[in-house]
Design a protein around this motif. Structure first.
Motif, PDB file in Angstrom:
ATOM      1  N   ARG A   1      -5.398   1.554  12.223  1.00  0.00           N
ATOM      2  CA  ARG A   1      -4.697   2.531  11.413  1.00  0.00           C
ATOM      3  C   ARG A   1      -3.357   1.965  10.974  1.00  0.00           C
ATOM      4  N   LEU A   2      -3.109   2.041   9.675  1.00  0.00           N
ATOM      5  CA  LEU A   2      -1.790   1.720   9.132  1.00  0.00           C
ATOM      6  C   LEU A   2      -1.073   3.056   8.956  1.00  0.00           C
ATOM      7  N   HIS A   3      -0.289   3.420   9.944  1.00  0.00           N
ATOM      8  CA  HIS A   3       0.272   4.767  10.011  1.00  0.00           C
ATOM      9  C   HIS A   3       1.112   5.122   8.796  1.00  0.00           C
ATOM     10  N   ASN A   4       1.689   4.128   8.164  1.00  0.00           N
ATOM     11  CA  ASN A   4       2.668   4.420   7.113  1.00  0.00           C
ATOM     12  C   ASN A   4       2.044   4.685   5.743  1.00  0.00           C
ATOM     13  N   ILE A   5       0.812   4.256   5.527  1.00  0.00           N
ATOM     14  CA  ILE A   5       0.287   4.212   4.156  1.00  0.00           C
ATOM     15  C   ILE A   5       0.254   5.577   3.495  1.00  0.00           C
ATOM     16  N   CYS A   6      -0.295   6.573   4.146  1.00  0.00           N
ATOM     17  CA  CYS A   6      -0.296   7.913   3.555  1.00  0.00           C
ATOM     18  C   CYS A   6      -0.112   8.931   4.674  1.00  0.00           C
ATOM     19  N   SER A   7       1.078   8.976   5.175  1.00  0.00           N
ATOM     20  CA  SER A   7       1.382   9.834   6.319  1.00  0.00           C
ATOM     21  C   SER A   7       1.550  11.282   5.874  1.00  0.00           C
ATOM     22  N   SER A   8       1.627  12.171   6.855  1.00  0.00           N
ATOM     23  CA  SER A   8       1.855  13.583   6.563  1.00  0.00           C
ATOM     24  C   SER A   8       3.199  13.778   5.862  1.00  0.00           C
ATOM     25  N   ASP A   9       4.177  12.930   6.180  1.00  0.00           N
ATOM     26  CA  ASP A   9       5.485  13.035   5.516  1.00  0.00           C
ATOM     27  C   ASP A   9       5.364  12.734   4.018  1.00  0.00           C
ATOM     28  N   ILE A  10       4.614  11.691   3.704  1.00  0.00           N
ATOM     29  CA  ILE A  10       4.422  11.338   2.294  1.00  0.00           C
ATOM     30  C   ILE A  10       3.677  12.452   1.569  1.00  0.00           C
TER      31      ILE A  10
ATOM     32  N   HIS B   1      -1.988  12.294  -9.864  1.00  0.00           N
ATOM     33  CA  HIS B   1      -1.259  12.753  -8.676  1.00  0.00           C
ATOM     34  C   HIS B   1      -1.946  13.973  -8.066  1.00  0.00           C
ATOM     35  N   ARG B   2      -2.286  14.912  -8.910  1.00  0.00           N
ATOM     36  CA  ARG B   2      -2.912  16.147  -8.435  1.00  0.00           C
ATOM     37  C   ARG B   2      -4.266  15.856  -7.787  1.00  0.00           C
ATOM     38  N   ARG B   3      -5.058  15.027  -8.433  1.00  0.00           N
ATOM     39  CA  ARG B   3      -6.389  14.712  -7.913  1.00  0.00           C
ATOM     40  C   ARG B   3      -6.293  14.023  -6.554  1.00  0.00           C
ATOM     41  N   LYS B   4      -5.352  13.103  -6.421  1.00  0.00           N
ATOM     42  CA  LYS B   4      -5.208  12.375  -5.165  1.00  0.00           C
ATOM     43  C   LYS B   4      -4.763  13.314  -4.044  1.00  0.00           C
ATOM     44  N   LEU B   5      -3.852  14.217  -4.365  1.00  0.00           N
ATOM     45  CA  LEU B   5      -3.391  15.164  -3.350  1.00  0.00           C
ATOM     46  C   LEU B   5      -4.510  16.106  -2.913  1.00  0.00           C
ATOM     47  N   LEU B   6      -5.297  16.575  -3.864  1.00  0.00           N
ATOM     48  CA  LEU B   6      -6.376  17.493  -3.530  1.00  0.00           C
ATOM     49  C   LEU B   6      -7.508  16.794  -2.794  1.00  0.00           C
ATOM     50  N   ASN B   7      -7.653  15.482  -3.033  1.00  0.00           N
ATOM     51  CA  ASN B   7      -8.675  14.718  -2.313  1.00  0.00           C
ATOM     52  C   ASN B   7      -8.290  14.498  -0.851  1.00  0.00           C
ATOM     53  N   GLY B   8      -7.003  14.597  -0.551  1.00  0.00           N
ATOM     54  CA  GLY B   8      -6.555  14.419   0.829  1.00  0.00           C
ATOM     55  C   GLY B   8      -6.449  12.966   1.213  1.00  0.00           C
TER      56      GLY B   8
ATOM     57  N   SER C   1       0.827  -1.205   0.000  1.00  0.00           N
ATOM     58  CA  SER C   1       0.000   0.000   0.000  1.00  0.00           C
ATOM     59  C   SER C   1       0.865   1.260   0.000  1.00  0.00           C
ATOM     60  N   ILE C   2       1.975   1.221   0.715  1.00  0.00           N
ATOM     61  CA  ILE C   2       2.882   2.375   0.700  1.00  0.00           C
ATOM     62  C   ILE C   2       3.454   2.556  -0.704  1.00  0.00           C
ATOM     63  N   ILE C   3       3.878   1.453  -1.323  1.00  0.00           N
ATOM     64  CA  ILE C   3       4.389   1.534  -2.700  1.00  0.00           C
ATOM     65  C   ILE C   3       3.329   2.122  -3.615  1.00  0.00           C
ATOM     66  N   ASP C   4       2.110   1.623  -3.497  1.00  0.00           N
ATOM     67  CA  ASP C   4       1.004   2.110  -4.324  1.00  0.00           C
ATOM     68  C   ASP C   4       0.769   3.596  -4.100  1.00  0.00           C
ATOM     69  N   THR C   5       0.854   4.026  -2.852  1.00  0.00           N
ATOM     70  CA  THR C   5       0.670   5.442  -2.534  1.00  0.00           C
ATOM     71  C   THR C   5       1.788   6.289  -3.131  1.00  0.00           C
ATOM     72  N   LEU C   6       3.028   5.849  -2.967  1.00  0.00           N
ATOM     73  CA  LEU C   6       4.160   6.598  -3.531  1.00  0.00           C
ATOM     74  C   LEU C   6       4.012   6.741  -5.044  1.00  0.00           C
ATOM     75  N   GLU C   7       3.579   5.669  -5.696  1.00  0.00           N
ATOM     76  CA  GLU C   7       3.398   5.718  -7.149  1.00  0.00           C
ATOM     77  C   GLU C   7       2.208   6.593  -7.525  1.00  0.00           C
ATOM     78  N   SER C   8       1.140   6.503  -6.769  1.00  0.00           N
ATOM     79  CA  SER C   8      -0.060   7.272  -7.102  1.00  0.00           C
ATOM     80  C   SER C   8       0.122   8.767  -6.858  1.00  0.00           C
ATOM     81  N   LEU C   9       1.179   9.134  -6.107  1.00  0.00           N
ATOM     82  CA  LEU C   9       1.482  10.544  -5.857  1.00  0.00           C
ATOM     83  C   LEU C   9       2.694  11.024  -6.660  1.00  0.00           C
TER      84      LEU C   9
END
Length: 783
Positions: free
Chosen positions: A445-454, A424-431, A274-282
């Motif tokens: 909660r999976l803290h790592n999946i889409c953290s504030s750092d990411i 990427h833009r849509r996902k970021l704006l969706n929060g 999921s973290i990999i997917d998030t990094l790629e989707s952003l």
């Protein structure tokens, strides 16, 4: 700091090298970039799981076999419950007790915690506070607008019954309790049978206490000894049946987590994927290539071994399939075959629970390999399922609002017509930060999946890349003026679209040369197309072709007109510039190939002019043989591929695979263009595949039937292209280069989604969002 390129070790051209050096220096001076990336690397290495008061309570209730049931087997869990009650008297995730949408989850965790303390005769003060919390929030138990944890209608009344056994009065009105008991009893007495329901009844074992047949339970036991990787279910099973495998799993959990357990374990594979997917989707995965490769290698080994953590969890299995396939691993569809039909999904626990998240992952997986017939079926039913879910959407939690948006985006922006930078833009704006809270039997909660750092890194990176894109646009604006292209009044001015199509796909800073080549190719093919359509006489057209065919750089060119001089001059300079850069990347001369690409295009356009002027009508077959070249993708994609990085030998460029990639994307684009431009081009008297097909099938097919047939053909060409890009065995074209053709197919599907977007101006707001509009973080805590 140096930004990793996308697998290329080739040198960069002199101009781009200076720009790239400045990029590296800018980012290396930004300490925040480096620190944030280091945090994310640690997230990939170590998965953080939130602890579950609900599951910890059930583990705490397990009696020690050696103490005649009078003492807890895991006293550390009891101690944890005593020490981790919230001020309001509840138990659960730290901030859940403030969310009305998760009140049932909090009530369930609180009641389970009370039962555990009461069972062992401890924590009287905590029990009183917990009961007060339940009384104050009793209305939430029967409020149908509040999200229910999985199995709530069976587990919560079951806990109330258990409280009676412990001589504990739960402060809920008799009407509420009676209604819950009646609903639970009707559900348990139901004669409806399915494999999904059978799994569900085993899953909620702690709430039923009715299943006496271990044979009905053991079929769901995993190699690690657990039932469904659920500590609560496994604890209930051990308490009731004393199974050694269950004990082994619970003992391991407490060694691993010491005092409080998560609600699902193991889930490391899912969390990392999921973290990999998030990094790629952003769009920030390029900075973690080595880490991602290492994790996917491990996942692939698990996949080949049929590891239960991947293959028995539907969501993880679908996600692993999609990511492994996208990264070039040879993965079989076999683990997902049972879900080709909706009936296969219904036979699972996820299906019985109507888990929208699992269906969404199945839908995404099906889109990733569209030419597999079983996956087409999977894509069809999951799409219908998700559409039905949207039409009936009543869920109100923050997490479900995000999930709804995810479903809307998946349906509204299919992967074959969605450009990376827009995603990427849509996902970021969706929060996407809220997405890391999930609810099964309880929230976790999976803290790592889409953290504030990411999120912060993704926003900073988006804006950073965008600043480079704006500089490149300014450079291209000057290039147009310096080469007098704005003086060609017959030509459409499409620089923004041409550059956007490259910036939205080849967006990373190190691909600057490829992006600029792509954009210049788009501008020049538009100019040439308009010159052959309306701007030039036949003599001028033949003059231009002669000049390119002769390619005499030492002689004095003979121009029939100023228009020819302007066009040939910029063509010559651009071909030479791209050829020089191509030599730097490839270590060999490529200019002759770029000249040939342009010459083929010009001759194909002249052939269409001759058909029109002679009023001759080619066969549909002859038209398409010429039209895929005249569609003019050659000068856009093919020179840019030389500048992406990987070496392309002369043999590779001459290969069937390379030319098939070009032919497939061009044919698909030509068909989409002719479908959308049919009415306009018919009025202008231009040749068009639709009109030719209508003449050929004058009596047997209607116009609408022909258009639908051509749409189907374009779709098949897209699927063939996708399949060819994904194929690794026997492939001679590097994956990064093959993906450039796939990226162009997405551009075309976006441009021609509703009309000829390249000719209309409907896409301009989308173009501006990628090139000119920075993203601002709304959450102040992330700034």
């Amino acid at each position: 700091m140096s930004i990793r390129s996308s697998g290329c070790s080739s040198p960069i051209s002199a101009t781009s090298a200076k720009r790239w050096e400045a990029v590296q220096k800018t980012r290396s001076n930004n300490v925040s970039f480096e620190q944030t990336k280091e945090k994310i690397r640690k997230m990939l290495d170590k998965v953080e799981l939130s602890v579950s008061a609900y599951d910890t309570s059930w583990v705490a209730m397990v009696p020690s076999p050696s103490s005649s049931q009078n003492a807890p087997l895991f006293p550390q869990c009891v101690k944890w419950l005593l020490e981790n009650q919230h001020e309001d008297g509840s138990w659960g995730l730290d901030d859940n007790h403030d969310h009305q949408s998760l009140k049932k989850d909090v009530l369930s965790s609180t009641l389970a915690s009370i039962l555990a303390l009461k069972k062992w005769g401890t924590g009287e003060r905590q029990i009183i506070k917990g009961l007060q919390f339940i009384e104050l929030n009793s209305a939430s138990v029967s409020d149908e607008t509040i999200q229910k944890p999985a199995g709530f209608d069976i587990i919560f009344p079951g806990m109330i019954e258990y409280a009676k056994d412990l001589n504990l009065v739960i402060p809920l009105g008799s009407e509420i309790v009676d209604a819950m008991m009646l609903k639970r009893d009707l559900d348990l007495r139901s004669e409806r049978f399915s494999k999904g329901r059978e799994a569900y009844l085993a899953y909620v074992l702690e709430g039923t206490r009715k299943l006496k047949d271990w044979n009905l339970i053991v079929k769901h036991q995993r190699k690690n000894g657990s039932l469904f990787d659920s500590p609560a279910t496994t604890a209930a099973a051990f308490t009731q049946f004393g199974n050694d495998g269950c004990l082994r799993y619970l003992s391991f959990l407490l060694q691993r987590f010491e005092a409080a357990v998560p609600t699902v374990y193991p889930s490391d594979q899912y969390a990392r994927l999921s973290i990999i997917d998030t990094l790629e989707s952003l769009g920030i995965d390029r900075d973690f290539k080595n880490e991602i490769k290492s994790l996917l290698d491990e996942t692939y080994r698990y996949w080949l071994r049929g590891n239960e953590e991947i293959c028995l969890d539907l969501t993880t299995c679908a996600l692993a399939f999609r990511l492994l396939l996208a990264h070039g691993y040879d993965v079989s569809y076999d683990p997902l075959k049972p879900f080709a039909e909706e009936s296969g999904f219904s036979d699972t626990l996820e299906g019985y629970l109507k888990d929208t998240f699992s269906v969404l992952e199945l839908f995404k997986a099906a889109q990733s390999y569209p030419h597999e017939s079983a996956l087409k079926k999977q894509c069809s039913w999951t799409k219908q399922y998700l559409e039905m879910e949207l039409s009936n959407w009543l869920k109100t939690s923050v997490r479900d609002k995000y999930l709804k948006k995810e479903v809307e985006d998946a349906l509204g922006f299919p992967s074959y017509a969605s450009l990376e930078r827009l995603d990427h833009r849509r996902k970021l704006l969706n929060g996407c930060a809220v997405e890391n809270t999930r609810v099964t039997k309880t929230s976790y909660r999976l803290h790592n999946i889409c953290s504030s750092d990411i999120l912060k890194l993704a926003v900073d990176d988006f804006n950073f890349c965008q600043s480079i894109h704006r500089e490149e646009m300014e450079h291209l604006d000057r290039w147009i003026v310096e080469n007098r292209l704005q003086e060609l009044r017959f030509a459409r001015q499409k620089l923004a679209y041409c550059y956007f199509s490259g910036a939205a796909t080849l967006f990373s800073p190190e691909l600057s040369d490829a992006r600029i080549s792509w954009a210049k190719g788009g501008v020049l093919t538009t100019v040439v197309d308009d010159f052959f359509d309306v701007g030039g006489s036949k003599e001028e057209l033949e003059n231009l072709i002669h000049l390119v065919e002769k390619w005499d750089l030492n002689g004095v060119p003979e121009y029939r007109s100023e228009h020819v001089e302007i066009i040939f001059s910029v063509l010559r300079d651009t071909i030479l510039e791209t050829g020089d850069k191509g030599f730097t990347y490839q270590g060999r001369t490529v200019t002759h190939h770029i000249v040939k690409i342009w010459l083929d295009l010009l001759k194909s356009m002249l052939r269409e002019v001759e058909w029109s002027s002679n009023k001759s009508t080619p066969s549909l077959e002859n038209y398409m043989k010429n039209a895929y070249i005249s569609f003019a993708l050659g000068p856009i994609i093919l020179p840019a591929i030389y500048l992406i990085g990987p070496p392309l030998s002369e043999k590779t460029v001459d290969s069937h695979q390379y030319n098939q990639l070009y032919k497939l994307v061009s044919t698909m684009g030509r068909l989409l263009n002719d479908i959308q431009g049919f009415k306009r081009e018919s009025k202008e008297g231009k040749l068009n595949a639709v009109s030719l097909h209508m003449k050929q099938e004058r009596e047997s097919c209607s116009k609408d039937e022909i258009i639908e047939s051509m749409k189907g053909l374009a779709e098949r060409k897209r699927e063939e292209l996708h399949k060819l890009v994904l194929e690794e065995k026997g492939s001679v074209v590097p994956r990064e280069c093959k993906e450039a053709f796939l990226k162009m197919s997405k551009v075309l599907n976006l441009f021609y989604k509703k009309d000829d977007g390249f000719t209309s101006h409907n896409l301009m707001s989308v173009v501006k969002s990628v090139i000119y509009e920075p993203i601002t973080l709304q959450d102040e805590s992330l700034t």
